[in-house]
Design an enzyme around this catalytic site. Structure first.
Site, PDB file in Angstrom:
ATOM      1  N   CYS A  83      72.496  40.466  31.042  1.00 14.41           N
ATOM      2  CA  CYS A  83      72.187  41.581  31.942  1.00 14.41           C
ATOM      3  C   CYS A  83      70.712  41.625  32.326  1.00 14.41           C
ATOM      4  O   CYS A  83      70.311  42.459  33.133  1.00 14.41           O
ATOM      5  CB  CYS A  83      72.581  42.903  31.286  1.00 14.41           C
ATOM      6  SG  CYS A  83      74.106  42.795  30.342  1.00 14.41           S
ATOM      7  N   CYS A 206      79.607  55.142  29.996  1.00 17.56           N
ATOM      8  CA  CYS A 206      79.525  53.716  30.297  1.00 17.56           C
ATOM      9  C   CYS A 206      79.142  53.489  31.756  1.00 17.56           C
ATOM     10  O   CYS A 206      79.614  54.200  32.640  1.00 17.56           O
ATOM     11  CB  CYS A 206      80.868  53.044  30.052  1.00 17.56           C
ATOM     12  SG  CYS A 206      81.627  53.471  28.467  1.00 17.56           S
ATOM     13  N   LYS A 328      73.763  53.627  35.196  1.00 17.90           N
ATOM     14  CA  LYS A 328      74.864  54.582  35.084  1.00 17.90           C
ATOM     15  C   LYS A 328      75.407  54.997  36.455  1.00 17.90           C
ATOM     16  O   LYS A 328      76.617  54.977  36.669  1.00 17.90           O
ATOM     17  CB  LYS A 328      74.352  55.801  34.309  1.00 17.90           C
ATOM     18  CG  LYS A 328      75.400  56.808  33.970  1.00 17.90           C
ATOM     19  CD  LYS A 328      76.346  56.289  32.904  1.00 17.90           C
ATOM     20  CE  LYS A 328      77.618  57.085  32.833  1.00 17.90           C
ATOM     21  NZ  LYS A 328      78.467  56.936  33.998  1.00 17.90           N
ATOM     22  N   HIS A 332      76.195  48.443  37.724  1.00 14.64           N
ATOM     23  CA  HIS A 332      75.473  47.411  36.986  1.00 14.64           C
ATOM     24  C   HIS A 332      75.984  46.021  37.358  1.00 14.64           C
ATOM     25  O   HIS A 332      76.789  45.436  36.640  1.00 14.64           O
ATOM     26  CB  HIS A 332      75.643  47.689  35.486  1.00 14.64           C
ATOM     27  CG  HIS A 332      74.934  46.747  34.566  1.00 14.64           C
ATOM     28  ND1 HIS A 332      73.766  46.089  34.889  1.00 14.64           N
ATOM     29  CD2 HIS A 332      75.244  46.358  33.291  1.00 14.64           C
ATOM     30  CE1 HIS A 332      73.391  45.336  33.865  1.00 14.64           C
ATOM     31  NE2 HIS A 332      74.266  45.478  32.889  1.00 14.64           N
TER      32      HIS A 332
END
Ligand SMILES: [Zn+2]
Lengths: 383, 140
Positions: A83, A206, A328, A332
């Site tokens: 990431c 998540c 959030k 992502h």
């Protein structure tokens, strides 16, 4: 010699069933070229792609992206750090420029995550940890951060409500960001009642898989001053790794690579956490933002829950954090996230953030975590 | 025994520590001990993280452990949807290292970080091929 950012571009994040991965890259690149203004493609010495290859059907992404951007025959290559892949690309660009090998480098974070079918995604999700000793018990990404959340609650009395306050804040600001995937405010009540994912997390703890791209043009000090009237200078870089397996981490209430990378970046930039006017941190899960507050040093270890209770990470607080919506609310697209964070910080330091602007922001920070902390990159920018 | 017999779903058919699965089938939980510097590791490693020696021996673990943290997986990955929701614990092993496995026979309300547990070697009865694993269970 300093290294400055002279151009930024950011495409719309979300479920982009209208575009291929190279088309997403093109959107961000075109916007970055437009933003830079006075730059020809042939003056870009290299293009570094930050992306996680396993999400794409197309193999060897730099090849197809460089061709689609019309950037042959300049050099191009991929950096991968989960990431944090495009923060790795920024670090590579900085090194390339400081070495004198290149003068102008494009960093392109790009990811298309939604072209995989759900079973393929679920299978990928099952292999995020150590596959030899952990994945065989059905561990997941939210599950790993949930281990952190439960331990943090146990050691420091942090509550799930405090974690969800992070989500409420980030959706509040995400609603004002036209590039974000989710543009609606949420409430703690709604978040608590949502579907459980990995105890204590519901879906609102998540971040979401997304498609998207962000592009940055970096240049040597001399070039940067010619190309832009307000170059934003990259003055502190920290990077560290930590054990892949949580079984081999010193504790489960902090990300050791994030602490180490933060210290390095603060030292190089000669600033401290209180000097950070605006930051984008890696809130892949709500607890991750609380860990970031503590690991970076915005508050003491264990006080992250109190920090959000006191709204210190809102505009007007001690350190406004993720006021673009964070992972959030923005979504992502893993390879694009580091470049997206940097896009926001550059926008803030230029004073161009509109109603989300932190008045007089002069020093900004990005904190980009790869995986569960296997890699962390922390970058500090000044105007 | 090939290492692929360890776990409900296996991603790692070959490893230098494949004897771990044989030992588990016989009801023994083992870690590795470096023959050069004596460093003990769980999960076991063929190659010493301290001194880089590739020589190791097996060392039996008692199975006693303390719960370090846990979660309950509701959204399960491929191969685990049939058993969701399931509780996963991470435990500290007094002999050294940590272990991750399913908690069994413990209700959500009973879970307390710091509680004593034991590692119990098990085989899947309902799967025709040999599949070994372990669970974390109550210890008085
Ligand atoms: Zn050794």
């Amino acid at each position: 010699m300093k290294v400055g950012i002279v151009g930024i571009g950011h495409g719309k994040f979300g479920r982009r069933s209208d575009a291929t991965v190279q088309e997403l890259a093109f959107e961000a690149f075109r916007l970055a070229m437009e933003d830079t203004g006075n730059l020809d493609r042939k003056d870009i010495d290299a293009t570094i792609i930050g992306s996680v290859p396993e999400y794409h059907k197309q193999r060897s992404l730099p090849g197809v992206v460089a061709e689609y951007l019309g950037m042959n025959d300049q050099p191009t290559w991929l950096t991968e750090a989960a990431c944090a892949s495009s923060s790795a690309a920024i670090r590579s660009a900085y090194m390339a420029i400081r070495s004198g090998m290149h003068e102008v480098v494009a960093v392109l974070g790009v990811q298309k995550m939604t072209e995989l079918e759900t079973p393929e995604l679920l299978a990928l999700m099952g292999r995020v940890g150590d596959v030899q000793w952990e994945s065989i018990f059905g561990t997941t990404f939210p599950g790993y951060y949930a281990f952190y959340a439960n331990r943090h609650m146990h050691e420091f009395g942090t509550t799930h409500e405090q974690m969800l306050k992070v989500a409420v804040k980030n959706h509040h600001y995400g609603a004002m960001n036209e590039k974000a995937m989710f543009r609606k405010e949420i409430t703690i009540e709604k978040a608590l009642a949502a579907a459980p994912v990995a105890d204590p997390f519901t879906v609102f703890d998540c971040c979401a898989n997304a498609d998207g791209a962000a592009c940055l043009i970096l240049a040597s000090e001399e070039k940067a001053k010619k190309l832009h009237d307000t170059p934003i200078w990259l003055e502190g870089l920290g990077c560290a790794s930590a054990a892949m397996s949580l079984l081999r981490r010193p504790d489960l209430v902090s990300i050791p690579s994030a602490k180490a990378a933060s210290e390095q970046a603060f030292k190089q930039a000669s600033v401290s956490p209180k000097d950070i006017a605006v930051a984008d941190v890696h809130d892949c899960f709500t607890i991750a933002e609380i860990l970031a507050y503590e690991d970076i040093g915005f508050c003491k270890k264990g006080k992250g829950g109190k920090f959000i209770d006191e709204e210190q990470s809102y505009i007007g607080g001690s350190n406004p954090i993720n006021i673009d919506g964070g992972l959030k609310a923005k979504g992502h697209p893993v390879g694009a996230t580091g470049a997206s964070q940097t896009y926001e910080i550059v926008t803030q330091l230029r004073g161009d953030a509109g109603k989300r602007q932190v008045d007089g922001a002069d020093v900004g920070l990005t904190h980009n975590v790869g995986g569960i902390g296997q890699y962390t990159f922390v970058h500090i920018y000044k105007r | 025994m090939p290492f692929k017999w360890f776990g409900k779903v296996s991603f790692v058919p070959y490893t230098k520590v494949s004897q771990f699965a044989d030992e588990l089938k016989e009801g023994r939980l083992v870690g590795s001990r470096c023959l050069s510097c004596g460093h003990v590791s769980f999960p076991p490693r063929a190659d010493c993280i301290e001194c880089l020696s590739p020589d190791f021996e097996w060392v039996e673990y008692s199975g006693k452990c303390i719960l370090h943290t846990f979660t309950i997986i509701h959204a399960a990955p491929t191969g685990f949807d049939d058993i969701a929701p399931y509780i996963i614990g991470i435990v500290d092993l007094p002999e050294g290292g940590r272990l991750l496995g399913w908690m069994r026979g413990i209700e959500k309300e009973e879970i307390e970080i710091g509680m004593p547990l034991k590692v119990v070697p098990r085989m899947f009865e309902e799967i025709p091929e040999i599949k070994v694993y372990y669970t974390l269970e109550k210890r008085e």
